[in-house]
Motif scaffolding. Structure first.
Motif, PDB file in Angstrom:
ATOM      1  N   TYR A  76       3.608  -1.095   3.773  1.00 15.23           N
ATOM      2  CA  TYR A  76       3.072   0.269   3.648  1.00 15.23           C
ATOM      3  C   TYR A  76       4.251   1.222   3.469  1.00 15.23           C
ATOM      4  O   TYR A  76       5.243   1.154   4.202  1.00 15.23           O
ATOM      5  CB  TYR A  76       2.272   0.671   4.886  1.00 15.23           C
ATOM      6  CG  TYR A  76       1.377   1.870   4.654  1.00 15.23           C
ATOM      7  CD1 TYR A  76       0.018   1.706   4.442  1.00 15.23           C
ATOM      8  CD2 TYR A  76       1.891   3.162   4.617  1.00 15.23           C
ATOM      9  CE1 TYR A  76      -0.815   2.790   4.204  1.00 15.23           C
ATOM     10  CE2 TYR A  76       1.078   4.258   4.363  1.00 15.23           C
ATOM     11  CZ  TYR A  76      -0.279   4.069   4.173  1.00 15.23           C
ATOM     12  OH  TYR A  76      -1.093   5.147   3.919  1.00 15.23           O
ATOM     13  N   GLN A 134      -7.959   3.158   5.731  1.00 10.21           N
ATOM     14  CA  GLN A 134      -7.055   2.069   5.344  1.00 10.21           C
ATOM     15  C   GLN A 134      -7.548   0.714   5.840  1.00 10.21           C
ATOM     16  O   GLN A 134      -7.635  -0.248   5.075  1.00 10.21           O
ATOM     17  CB  GLN A 134      -5.649   2.352   5.896  1.00 10.21           C
ATOM     18  CG  GLN A 134      -4.629   1.278   5.588  1.00 10.21           C
ATOM     19  CD  GLN A 134      -4.244   1.228   4.127  1.00 10.21           C
ATOM     20  OE1 GLN A 134      -4.259   2.227   3.429  1.00 10.21           O
ATOM     21  NE2 GLN A 134      -3.912   0.037   3.644  1.00 10.21           N
ATOM     22  N   MET A 180      -8.436  -1.825   2.704  1.00  9.12           N
ATOM     23  CA  MET A 180      -7.965  -3.210   2.764  1.00  9.12           C
ATOM     24  C   MET A 180      -9.081  -4.226   2.598  1.00  9.12           C
ATOM     25  O   MET A 180      -8.916  -5.206   1.849  1.00  9.12           O
ATOM     26  CB  MET A 180      -7.149  -3.434   4.037  1.00  9.12           C
ATOM     27  CG  MET A 180      -5.755  -2.816   3.910  1.00  9.12           C
ATOM     28  SD  MET A 180      -4.862  -2.507   5.451  1.00  9.12           S
ATOM     29  CE  MET A 180      -4.851  -4.085   6.220  1.00  9.12           C
ATOM     30  N   ARG A 194       2.037  -7.994   3.781  1.00  7.44           N
ATOM     31  CA  ARG A 194       1.585  -6.610   3.562  1.00  7.44           C
ATOM     32  C   ARG A 194       2.704  -5.623   3.867  1.00  7.44           C
ATOM     33  O   ARG A 194       3.504  -5.827   4.789  1.00  7.44           O
ATOM     34  CB  ARG A 194       0.380  -6.296   4.440  1.00  7.44           C
ATOM     35  CG  ARG A 194      -0.863  -7.068   4.072  1.00  7.44           C
ATOM     36  CD  ARG A 194      -2.121  -6.506   4.716  1.00  7.44           C
ATOM     37  NE  ARG A 194      -2.065  -6.496   6.159  1.00  7.44           N
ATOM     38  CZ  ARG A 194      -3.069  -6.905   6.944  1.00  7.44           C
ATOM     39  NH1 ARG A 194      -4.185  -7.392   6.401  1.00  7.44           N
ATOM     40  NH2 ARG A 194      -2.958  -6.834   8.253  1.00  7.44           N
ATOM     41  N   TYR A 213       0.862  -1.177   0.000  1.00  8.50           N
ATOM     42  CA  TYR A 213       0.000   0.000   0.000  1.00  8.50           C
ATOM     43  C   TYR A 213       0.902   1.231   0.000  1.00  8.50           C
ATOM     44  O   TYR A 213       1.781   1.364   0.849  1.00  8.50           O
ATOM     45  CB  TYR A 213      -0.922  -0.021   1.224  1.00  8.50           C
ATOM     46  CG  TYR A 213      -1.904  -1.173   1.192  1.00  8.50           C
ATOM     47  CD1 TYR A 213      -3.113  -1.059   0.514  1.00  8.50           C
ATOM     48  CD2 TYR A 213      -1.607  -2.391   1.815  1.00  8.50           C
ATOM     49  CE1 TYR A 213      -4.009  -2.126   0.461  1.00  8.50           C
ATOM     50  CE2 TYR A 213      -2.497  -3.457   1.768  1.00  8.50           C
ATOM     51  CZ  TYR A 213      -3.695  -3.322   1.083  1.00  8.50           C
ATOM     52  OH  TYR A 213      -4.580  -4.374   1.025  1.00  8.50           O
ATOM     53  N   VAL A 270      -1.047  -1.060  -4.389  1.00 10.22           N
ATOM     54  CA  VAL A 270      -2.300  -0.298  -4.289  1.00 10.22           C
ATOM     55  C   VAL A 270      -1.975   1.128  -3.866  1.00 10.22           C
ATOM     56  O   VAL A 270      -1.304   1.346  -2.853  1.00 10.22           O
ATOM     57  CB  VAL A 270      -3.257  -0.935  -3.261  1.00 10.22           C
ATOM     58  CG1 VAL A 270      -4.537  -0.098  -3.137  1.00 10.22           C
ATOM     59  CG2 VAL A 270      -3.588  -2.365  -3.659  1.00 10.22           C
ATOM     60  N   THR A 271      -2.423   2.099  -4.649  1.00  7.08           N
ATOM     61  CA  THR A 271      -2.232   3.508  -4.300  1.00  7.08           C
ATOM     62  C   THR A 271      -3.589   4.157  -4.053  1.00  7.08           C
ATOM     63  O   THR A 271      -4.571   3.868  -4.735  1.00  7.08           O
ATOM     64  CB  THR A 271      -1.476   4.250  -5.412  1.00  7.08           C
ATOM     65  OG1 THR A 271      -2.159   4.080  -6.658  1.00  7.08           O
ATOM     66  CG2 THR A 271      -0.064   3.713  -5.555  1.00  7.08           C
TER      67      THR A 271
END
Length: 394
Positions: free
Chosen positions: A277, A254, A259, A275, A195, A236-237
């Motif tokens: 970030y 988020q 998510m 995951r 992310y 994912v942006t």
């Protein structure tokens, strides 16, 4: 873009602006990363592209370093010019002067348009041009070869989907989702997912498309995966600008909206180990806060070009499990926000928290974020699991 022995870099990028009418009295090409710099002369001494010498680095990021080129009128509705550029991906725009003397800026190239989210009708800001690497004209050394930023010419490329989801305020918000080459929605093992947050760029210019467009994320991820330097994963942006950088709302969006949407619609991991970030500038602060508050929810963090300050940093010892994730802190050596990033690096060292710290020859600009993203993916992302496996085998 074409090779040309007359260019100091070995390449010229030719730009043509086509207007619907022939009303403009002046047309300018501009970019805040066309100027080049040397480590020796520093950021206060920019070199115009035509003064390029081997070993220089493209950088900028602000109005003081923006390069303008007056285009020549070719015929009624066409204006053109060319610029020598070194290796990498470059954003550019046009500015026109109207007959009444007013100017219109932030125009992208209609023949090379910026990315648009077809689900929300939001667009990114700039058109992009890509320049190969030539070691004879550009020199050898770290950070000079930026071929990783260029689109691949073969078919080993992923796709970028633009979608809308219901967000924290009950509104329809946008996401951009990079899916790697041969993405399989039915693959038994879910794909790991990064992310990735943009920074603050003024409404409506900070959005979910900036990393995918100006950030060249799809190109870099395609190349790193195809070359075997990274495993296939999803990126994912999102658009945190719309939430005015209110961390509590970003956090809620988020975990309660982004998510769940991504995990329901794509074959991605819902486990912390799968995951990550990361973010730049205000997105770097957001990534820093995610790290401090959610070290149990992500296994990897990239904190770039800004970091928390004040009490948030001073109370670092009160946060839990900061030793668990893999963390890369990074910044451009000419970034005006380098101090908070270095302070975070120092604080982590003082706490004995292992992390990577990377400085690149760039400023608060996309050239820095290209380098930091590529380094993060190749050298840090998803490597923790591999390192543990290798250690166990030994």
């Amino acid at each position: 873009m074409e090779a040309d022995a007359a260019s100091p870099t070995g390449y010229y990028a030719t730009f043509v602006y086509e207007e619907e009418t022939s009303a403009a009295t002046k047309v300018e090409l501009y970019s805040d990363t066309f100027h080049h710099f040397t480590i020796q002369d520093g950021f206060k001494n920019p070199y115009k592209p035509e003064a390029y010498k081997p070993g220089m680095f493209p950088a900028g990021g602000n109005s003081d370093t923006t390069y303008y080129l007056f285009l020549e009128k070719i015929k009624d509705n066409l204006w053109g010019g060319r610029v020598p550029l070194s290796s990498g991906a470059y954003p550019y725009n046009f500015r026109i002067t109207n007959p009444d003397g007013t100017t219109t800026a932030r125009l992208d190239d209609s023949n090379n348009p910026t990315l648009t989210n077809t689900a929300t009708n939001v667009s990114s800001v700039s058109s992009m041009v890509y320049i190969p690497y030539n070691k004879k004209t550009m020199g050898k050394g770290d950070w000079l070869d930026r071929l990783v930023e260029l689109p691949r010419k073969d078919k080993k490329t992923g796709t970028v989907e633009t979608v809308a989801y219901t967000g924290v305020a009950g509104d329809m918000r946008g996401l951009a989702v990079y899916l790697p080459d041969s993405y399989n929605p039915d693959r038994k093992k879910p794909y790991k997912v990064l992310y990735l947050s943009h920074g603050m760029s003024g409404v409506p210019y900070g959005n979910e498309l900036r990393w995918m467009n100006e950030g060249a994320v799809a190109n870099m991820t395609d190349n790193l995966i195809a070359d075997g330097r990274a495993e296939p994963f999803v990126v994912v942006t999102m658009n945190n600008q719309d939430l005015s950088w209110n961390y509590k709302r970003i956090e809620q969006d988020q975990f309660e909206y982004i998510m769940p949407y991504v995990e329901a619609n794509y074959n991605v991991s819902n486990e912390p180990g799968g995951r990550a970030y990361a973010g730049l500038s205000m997105g770097g602060v957001t990534a820093n806060r995610m790290y401090f508050n959610h070290a149990d929810d992500f296994a990897y963090f990239g904190i770039w070009s800004y970091a928390v300050t004040g009490d948030e940093l001073d109370n670092i010892g009160s946060y839990r499990n900061l030793d668990d994730p893999s963390v890369m802190v990074g910044v451009g050596i000419w970034d005006y926000l380098i101090d908070p990033v270095q302070n975070l690096h120092t604080a982590l060292n003082e706490e004995g928290i292992e992390h990577a710290y990377v400085e690149v020859p760039a400023a608060h600009d996309w050239k820095a974020w290209h380098l930091l993203y590529a380094a993060f993916v190749e050298d840090h992302l998803w490597k923790k699991e591999k390192d543990k496996k290798q250690a166990k085998e030994k």
